[in-house]
Every structure is written in C-alpha cells, then in structure tokens.
Design an enzyme around this catalytic site. Structure first.
Site, PDB file in Angstrom:
ATOM      1  N   LEU A 148       4.157 -22.986  -6.801  1.00  0.00           N
ATOM      2  CA  LEU A 148       3.408 -23.051  -5.550  1.00  0.00           C
ATOM      3  C   LEU A 148       2.568 -24.320  -5.498  1.00  0.00           C
ATOM      4  O   LEU A 148       1.969 -24.690  -6.493  1.00  0.00           O
ATOM      5  CB  LEU A 148       2.453 -21.861  -5.441  1.00  0.00           C
ATOM      6  CG  LEU A 148       3.013 -20.480  -5.798  1.00  0.00           C
ATOM      7  CD1 LEU A 148       1.884 -19.461  -5.889  1.00  0.00           C
ATOM      8  CD2 LEU A 148       4.039 -20.065  -4.763  1.00  0.00           C
ATOM      9  N   GLU A 190       5.050 -20.599 -12.073  1.00  0.00           N
ATOM     10  CA  GLU A 190       4.806 -20.685 -10.628  1.00  0.00           C
ATOM     11  C   GLU A 190       5.222 -22.046 -10.104  1.00  0.00           C
ATOM     12  O   GLU A 190       5.151 -23.046 -10.825  1.00  0.00           O
ATOM     13  CB  GLU A 190       3.337 -20.372 -10.335  1.00  0.00           C
ATOM     14  CG  GLU A 190       2.333 -21.263 -11.041  1.00  0.00           C
ATOM     15  CD  GLU A 190       1.892 -22.393 -10.174  1.00  0.00           C
ATOM     16  OE1 GLU A 190       2.246 -22.401  -8.995  1.00  0.00           O
ATOM     17  OE2 GLU A 190       1.191 -23.283 -10.687  1.00  0.00           O
ATOM     18  N   CYS A 193      -2.703 -29.653 -11.666  1.00  0.00           N
ATOM     19  CA  CYS A 193      -1.383 -29.506 -12.292  1.00  0.00           C
ATOM     20  C   CYS A 193      -0.798 -30.806 -12.835  1.00  0.00           C
ATOM     21  O   CYS A 193      -0.532 -30.911 -14.038  1.00  0.00           O
ATOM     22  CB  CYS A 193      -0.416 -28.888 -11.305  1.00  0.00           C
ATOM     23  SG  CYS A 193      -1.076 -27.370 -10.602  1.00  0.00           S
ATOM     24  N   GLY A 220      -3.908 -36.131  -7.909  1.00  0.00           N
ATOM     25  CA  GLY A 220      -4.941 -35.320  -8.562  1.00  0.00           C
ATOM     26  C   GLY A 220      -4.500 -33.879  -8.612  1.00  0.00           C
ATOM     27  O   GLY A 220      -3.306 -33.584  -8.592  1.00  0.00           O
ATOM     28  N   THR A 258       0.903 -21.921 -16.554  1.00  0.00           N
ATOM     29  CA  THR A 258       1.667 -23.046 -17.109  1.00  0.00           C
ATOM     30  C   THR A 258       1.277 -23.229 -18.572  1.00  0.00           C
ATOM     31  O   THR A 258       0.098 -23.368 -18.895  1.00  0.00           O
ATOM     32  CB  THR A 258       1.383 -24.327 -16.306  1.00  0.00           C
ATOM     33  OG1 THR A 258       1.689 -24.057 -14.935  1.00  0.00           O
ATOM     34  CG2 THR A 258       2.234 -25.486 -16.800  1.00  0.00           C
ATOM     35  N   VAL A 284      -3.217 -19.041  -8.519  1.00  0.00           N
ATOM     36  CA  VAL A 284      -1.879 -18.500  -8.770  1.00  0.00           C
ATOM     37  C   VAL A 284      -1.894 -16.967  -8.755  1.00  0.00           C
ATOM     38  O   VAL A 284      -1.097 -16.328  -8.062  1.00  0.00           O
ATOM     39  CB  VAL A 284      -1.351 -19.007 -10.135  1.00  0.00           C
ATOM     40  CG1 VAL A 284      -0.008 -18.369 -10.463  1.00  0.00           C
ATOM     41  CG2 VAL A 284      -1.229 -20.520 -10.116  1.00  0.00           C
ATOM     42  N   LYS A 318      -2.704 -32.475 -15.814  1.00  0.00           N
ATOM     43  CA  LYS A 318      -2.745 -31.595 -16.992  1.00  0.00           C
ATOM     44  C   LYS A 318      -1.340 -31.394 -17.579  1.00  0.00           C
ATOM     45  O   LYS A 318      -1.145 -31.487 -18.788  1.00  0.00           O
ATOM     46  CB  LYS A 318      -3.336 -30.259 -16.549  1.00  0.00           C
ATOM     47  CG  LYS A 318      -3.341 -29.169 -17.586  1.00  0.00           C
ATOM     48  CD  LYS A 318      -4.069 -27.946 -17.066  1.00  0.00           C
ATOM     49  CE  LYS A 318      -3.216 -27.135 -16.122  1.00  0.00           C
ATOM     50  NZ  LYS A 318      -2.635 -25.932 -16.667  1.00  0.00           N
TER      51      LYS A 318
END
Ligand code: UGA
Length: 446
Positions: free
Chosen positions: A158, A156, A269, A266, A124, A11, A272
């Site tokens: 992305l 973010e 992001c 997977g 995040t 990021v 989690k």
C-alpha cells in the site's frame, strides 16, 4: 473469518478496516491505550483518505474493535496479522525488537489455543526473517500444545495517501508460505478483492520477503536516478529536465512511473527498506555496489536542493520565504524522512523566516515547532515573502493565482521543487522560475 491484527499504524489499521468492511470480525491490538480508546470511539490518529469512514462504519456494525492485550484476541482468531513497526536502526539495519516481542506474545497466546491458526507477517522485515520469527513462535509455544499453526509472509504493497484504494484493487497480493492449508485460507480472505482478476502470487516466505524489498528498491532507484539526471540537466546549458523526461519515458521499456524529479524521496518505506536490504545482504556476505549508493544519492540530493535554494535566493537580502507543502507526499500527514526537513532547516540556519502552509500540518507542527510560522491558508503564507517554494504537490497548489502572488509577495522567485508549474506561465507573470533540472535563469547566465 476471525482476524487479529497486531499494530494499529498505517498498515495495520488499513488492513483491519478493509477486512472488517467485507464482513470479517476483526480485533486490532495496540499497546498504546490512548490510541485504542480513541479508535474504539471511531477517532483515528492518522490521516489516510477514506480510512476514517471505514473505521467508524465497521466499529458501529460491531465488526471492528480495538484492545491493548493480545492473548484473548489470538485465541479467538483464525488468522493473526503482525503489522507492527520495524524502524531503522542507526546503521541502516531493521530494528526487529517490536516484531520479535509481538511474535513472542503470539507464541504464548497460541500455547492455550486449539485448532489451526495462520500467523501472517505484514510488517516489512529483512530478507530471511521468517526463520527468526517462526523460531520465536515455536520456542514460545513449546512442546505439548494442541494448536497447529502455519507461517505466512504477506508483505503490504500500500502507498500512503492511496492505501484504501490500493487495498481494494491491488496490483498483486504476495503470499509466501510453505503450507497449502494456510495458502487457501489467505486466498479465501483476499477473495473479495480479487473477484475480477486473480492477483495472488505464491512463493516461499523468503521469496515474499525479498520481493517486497526489491519492489521498493526498484522504485526508489528510479527516483534517485531521475533526480541525479535532473542535476546533470541543471548544469547543462539549455536543457530542461521536464522535456528530457518526456522524451525518455515515452519509450515503453522505460515508462513514466516513478520518474518524476523531486526534492528527494521520503516516507517510512523507501529510505528504510533499501538500507535494510543492503545491511542484511552484507550480513549474508555480499556487498551490493549499486544498491548501496541509492540511499546516499537521495540524501545528497535532498541536501543539494537546500543548498541550491539557499544559494539562489541570496540569503543576505532575504528575510522571509514561504513554503507550500511539507509532508513527504500529498494526501498524507506523514513527515517521516520528508525532503522538506533538511531544506527548511537549511533556510532556518541562514536566519530566514519560513512561513509554512500544508493542508495536513499536524505532524509537521510537532517537528518544526515555533522555528517556522504555520498558516491556515496558502495565500496568507506568502504575504511579504521574498520567495515561494513548492515542496509537496498537493492538488490545490497546481494552478496558483499568479496575480494574487504578485500582489502579496515582496519578491519574485518561485522554486517549484516538484516541477508542477509551467515556467513560461510563471515568467509571463513576472516571476523567476526554478524547477528541478530546469533552471531557466541559470541557463541564460552560463
Ligand atoms: C511506497 C510504495 O510505493 C508502496 O508500494 C509500498 O507498499 C510502500 O512504500 C511501503 O513499503 O509501505 P509510499 O512510501 O507510501 O509507498 O509512497 P510513494 O508514493 O511510493 O512515494 C515515496 C516517495 O517517492 C515520496 O517522497 C514521493 O514524493 C517520491 N517520488 C515518487 C518521487 O520523488 N518521484 C516519483 O516519480 C515518485
């Protein structure tokens, strides 16, 4: 504008390189001196299409530099981004220790600063974190400082593999702040990316934090749902999930995006964020029933995929299995929470030799070591294999040369865990085809 970015991961590096590309002066801070030295000479430590060139060009032009101390960078910047990792704790909650440390550093650096500074959290974080992080900065700042500062949450959006493109033409830019002055600075900063159409959505820091987590939760839920439906199709005589999917997704209220069956989602992001959202909701006193089971559903699905492949290949007579693709998705080298890990581990535990080909296998090599054999060519990897498993849908796997596979493989089983191939084409070429929710052979047996 003068910008500091704390954190040189996926990021931070993309954000820094893209702002530098548009003429800003960007200093990226990372506490790993090895990474800093490599980046200053234009070498990047992650694989992200288009990023290497952007970094090299901006470093050359003098718009982008890397250091390992935050103090001076912060004092000379208008905007300071926090883009450090917030990994998962074992219990699903976010580990905020790195970002808290970084907030402390920024607070201390602001003490000796002047003027107006915007501190932007891009990492995040669990919903409600703005209170903790702004509290830390204020505490470190203490009384009597001459600096004025404002907090912004700018999560973010992305996706790895397309991060550069996503940054250049964003669907939306989320700005959560209570400060009009900070909002205007953020708008000016992002203006080159929204010239054609205003994509900025403003809310409070709490709105922005929750929106980020909800976005990933919504996408992950769709993937988990289609994968459970694929499992239903697996045991429904005559059903082909790919046909069913098209019939359903054509409904414009449902749509096609994030409704593609897979061996399980997977990455750094989805797994989690969804767990972190739930853990934080529980801290606030609410246990969301549906959201609490999404992660578990995905874990069960990944294990089921391993069981299913192991069950169908007849482990006793199988010595070698080839795998095409191991990263969690194409166009990245990232292996975090990749479905390939439990599936390949399952096969290794059966005593099967696993041959792996992935065009970006450097991180995978670190994970599997010599437990599998890595190849530099996809067809070399299938030599004498009893079965071939497609695990990551890199474009180069889209149209396999079946006659070459036939000559080089010993067995005739193809496991297409991304539903990329036409079962009829595989069958016509003499292969048994197994997809996700489209088990042709099994249907005949039922
Ligand atoms: C995701 C989001 O898409 C980004 O918008 C977000 O900014 C990012 O997380 C983040 O929070 O940083 P990413 O994890 O890079 O991005 O990758 P995705 O393209 O979303 O894919 C996630 C996983 O879902 C992959 O394993 C992929 O194979 C899987 N997937 C995706 C499916 O199994 N089926 C689908 O239909 C779509």
């Amino acid at each position: 504008m003068k910008i500091t970015i704390c954190g040189c991961g996926y990021v931070g590096l993309v954000t820094g390189a893209l702002f530098a590309d548009r003429g800003n002066k960007v200093i990226c801070v990372d506490n790993n001196p090895k990474i800093v030295n490599a980046l200053n000479s234009g070498k990047i430590h992650i694989f992200e299409p288009g990023l290497g060139k952007l970094v090299q060009e901006s470093v050359k032009r003098g718009n982008l530099s890397f250091i390992d101390k935050v103090e001076e960078a912060v004092q000379n910047s208008d905007v300071i981004f926090l883009a450090v990792g917030t990994p998962s704790n074992g219990d699903g909650s976010f580990n905020l220790s790195y970002i808290k440390e970084a907030a402390k550093d920024i607070g201390r650096a602001l003490r000796n600063s002047l003027g107006f500074k915007v501190v932007v959290v891009k990492s995040t974080v669990p919903q409600g974190s703005y209170k903790i992080l702004s509290g830390i900065i204020n505490q470190e700042l203490g009384d009597g400082s001459l600096v004025e500062w404002a907090y912004v949450s700018n999560p973010e959006t992305l996706a790895e593999g397309t991060a550069v493109k996503d940054f250049q033409s964003p669907d939306r830019i989320i700005i959560g702040t209570d400060s009009d002055k900070a909002f205007l600075i953020m708008k000016e900063l992002y203006y080159p990316f929204i010239i054609k159409r205003d994509r900025i959505m403003r809310g409070s820091p709490a709105d922005a934090e929750l929106a980020k987590l909800f976005s990933n939760t919504a996408l992950a839920t769709r993937v988990a749902m289609i994968n459970e439906m694929a499992r239903v199709a697996d045991i429904t005589p005559g059903a082909d999930m790919d046909v069913v999917r098209r019939m359903v997704c054509e409904d414009s209220r449902i749509g096609y995006k994030f409704m593609f069956p897979s061996p399980g989602y997977g990455g750094s992001c989805f797994p989690k964020d969804i767990q972190g959202l739930v853990a934080q909701a529980k801290i606030y006193g609410y246990n969301p029933k549906l959201l609490s089971v999404i992660h578990e559903s995905n874990e069960v699905h990944k294990n089921y995929m391993g069981e299913r492949v192991a069950g169908l290949i007849n482990c006793q007579n199988t010595t070698t299995v080839a795998v095409w693709g191991v990263t969690f998705k194409p166009q990245t080298d990232d292996m975090r929470d990749a479905a390939s890990i439990p599936i390949i581990t399952r096969l290794i535990n059966e005593g099967i030799n696993v041959n792996v080909y992935d065009p970006q296998d450097n991180k995978a090599r670190g994970i599997f070591g010599n437990k599998v054999t890595f190849f530099n060519d996809q067809y070399e990897a299938v030599k004498n294999a009893d079965a071939l498993i497609l695990l990551t849908e890199w474009r180069q796997f889209d149209s396999p040369d079946f006659s070459r596979l036939k000559t080089q493989m010993k067995g005739r089983q193809l496991f297409d865990l991304r539903n990329r191939w036409l079962p009829e084409a595989a069958n016509r070429n003499g292969f048994d085809y197994f997809g996700v929710g489209r088990n042709y052979l099994l249907h005949e047996k039922i």
